[in-house]
Scaffold this active site. Structure first.
Site, PDB file in Angstrom:
ATOM      1  N   HIS A 140      26.989  33.856  74.424  1.00  0.00           N
ATOM      2  CA  HIS A 140      26.246  34.798  75.267  1.00  0.00           C
ATOM      3  C   HIS A 140      26.899  35.003  76.636  1.00  0.00           C
ATOM      4  CE1 HIS A 140      24.127  31.131  76.910  1.00  0.00           C
ATOM      5  NE2 HIS A 140      24.126  31.848  78.014  1.00  0.00           N
ATOM      6  N   ASP A 166      26.071  29.924  69.160  1.00  0.00           N
ATOM      7  CA  ASP A 166      26.293  30.328  70.550  1.00  0.00           C
ATOM      8  C   ASP A 166      27.562  29.706  71.124  1.00  0.00           C
ATOM      9  OD1 ASP A 166      25.745  31.829  72.800  1.00  0.00           O
ATOM     10  OD2 ASP A 166      24.431  30.330  73.707  1.00  0.00           O
ATOM     11  N   SER A 211      25.650  28.089  81.867  1.00  0.00           N
ATOM     12  CA  SER A 211      25.889  28.271  80.433  1.00  0.00           C
ATOM     13  C   SER A 211      27.369  28.175  80.108  1.00  0.00           C
ATOM     14  CB  SER A 211      25.353  29.628  79.975  1.00  0.00           C
ATOM     15  OG  SER A 211      23.954  29.661  80.008  1.00  0.00           O
TER      16      SER A 211
END
Length: 272
Positions: free
Chosen positions: A18, A48, A122
Site C-alpha cells: 500500500h 501487503d 508503514s
C-alpha cells in the site's frame, strides 16, 4: 510517503504494497539523506508486501533477519520508520499477541505490538532486542487515526518468503488445492464425535481441483497437514499457500467419525 528497509547490498528494498500501490515514480531516501530513483520489482496485495530496486545498484548495508517464528508475547521490539514524514524515528514496546487476523486478507497472521506505529511508519522494520528484523510495520487499530498502542506487523518469515519469490520470479506463486474452507464450531465438532474443534472443515470441493482428485470430500475436517496440526481454516490456508506446487502432502481428515489418511496433491495459484 512510507518506510522501508534494504535487504540486499545491491539495493533491494522491502516495503508495503500500500506504500507503492499506484505509484508512477518511486524515490528511495536513505537514512544518510541521499535520494535514489527506484523501480517496483513486484507486489503481493494479499500479504501487503512490495519489493523495490534502487536503480543503478550500489553497495548498501542490508538489515539482518531475525526469526518471527520464535519471538514470544512479551518480547521487546523496536519499530523504525518515518511517521508523518518527520524522518527516522524509533519507538519501543513489546509483542502483545501473535497470529492476529484483522480482516486485511486471506493470509493474515500479524504480530500485534504496542510500539507506536503511525502514518508513514508503514513498510518500516520491526526489530527484536538483538537488532534483527522480525516484521514489517503495516497497520494500526485506531478509532481516531492516531496511535493508541495497537499496531500490527507482517511476520518476517512470511515477508521473506514473498520477497524471495518476487526477486527471483517477479511474482508470487502459492499452493492451491481447490476447496472452500471454514472453521470448525463446537456444534460441528460434537456432531462429528470430535473431542475439540481444531481443524478446517471442507465446505466445498472444486470438481476439477487437486483436492477432488486426491480424495478430499465436502464435510471432511482436515486435522493435520504434512504432519503439522491444524488449528483452524486460516491455519490450513497458510499451510497450503506455502506448500510447493506439484508435490504430494500427507493429510489426516475426520470423515464420518473416523480418521482417514490421504496424500493431497498441491496445485498452483500464480499471484493468488
Amino acid at each position: 510517503m512510507g518506510s522501508g528497509f534494504i535487504i540486499d547490498r545491491s539495493g533491494i528494498v522491502l516495503t508495503n504494497n500500500h506504500v507503492v500501490e499506484g505509484a508512477s515514480q518511486v524515490t528511495v531516501q536513505t537514512s544518510d539523506g541521499h535520494e535514489y530513483k527506484g523501480t517496483v520489482l513486484g507486489t503481493d496485495p494479499k500479504t501487503d508486501v512490495a519489493v523495490v530496486r534502487i536503480n543503478g545498484g550500489g553497495n548498501f548495508q542490508p538489515i539482518q533477519w531475525g526469526d518471527s517464528d520464535h519471538i514470544r508475547v512479551g518480547d521487546s521490539v523496536f519499530a523504525v520508520g518515518s511517521p508523518f514524514g518527520l524522518g527516522n524515528t524509533v519507538t519501543a514496546g513489546i509483542v502483545s499477541a501473535r497470529s492476529r487476523d484483522i480482516g486485511e486478507g486471506p493470509y493474515d497472521d500479524f504480530l500485534q505490538v504496542d510500539a507506536a506505529i503511525n502514518s508513514g511508519n508503514s513498510g518500516g522494520p520491526l526489530f527484536d532486542g538483538n537488532g534483527r528484523v522480525v516484521g514489517i510495520n503495516t497497520a494500526i487499530f485506531s478509532p481516531s487515526g492516531g496511535n493508541v498502542g495497537i499496531g500490527f506487523a507482517i511476520p518476517e518469515q512470511m515477508a521473506r518468503r514473498v520477497a524471495d519469490q518476487i526477486v527471483s520470479k517477479g511474482g508470487v506463486s502459492r499452493g492451491r488445492i481447490g476447496v472452500a474452507l471454514q472453521s470448525v464450531t463446537p456444534d460441528i465438532a460434537d456432531a462429528m464425535g470430535m473431542k475439540d474443534h481444531d481443524g478446517a472443515l471442507i465446505a466445498k470441493v472444486d470438481v476439477d481441483g487437486p483436492a477432488f482428485f486426491s480424495g478430499l470430500k465436502q464435510g471432511d475436517v482436515v486435522r493435520s497437514f504434512d504432519g503439522k496440526p491444524i488449528k483452524d481454516s486460516r491455519d490450513m490456508a497458510r499451510m497450503v499457500a506455502d506448500a510447493r506446487a506439484g508435490t504430494k502432502v500427507p493429510v489426516t481428515v475426520v470423515r464420518d467419525g473416523h480418521q482417514v489418511a490421504l496424500d493431497l496433491r498441491i496445485g498452483t495459484d500464480r499471484n493468488g
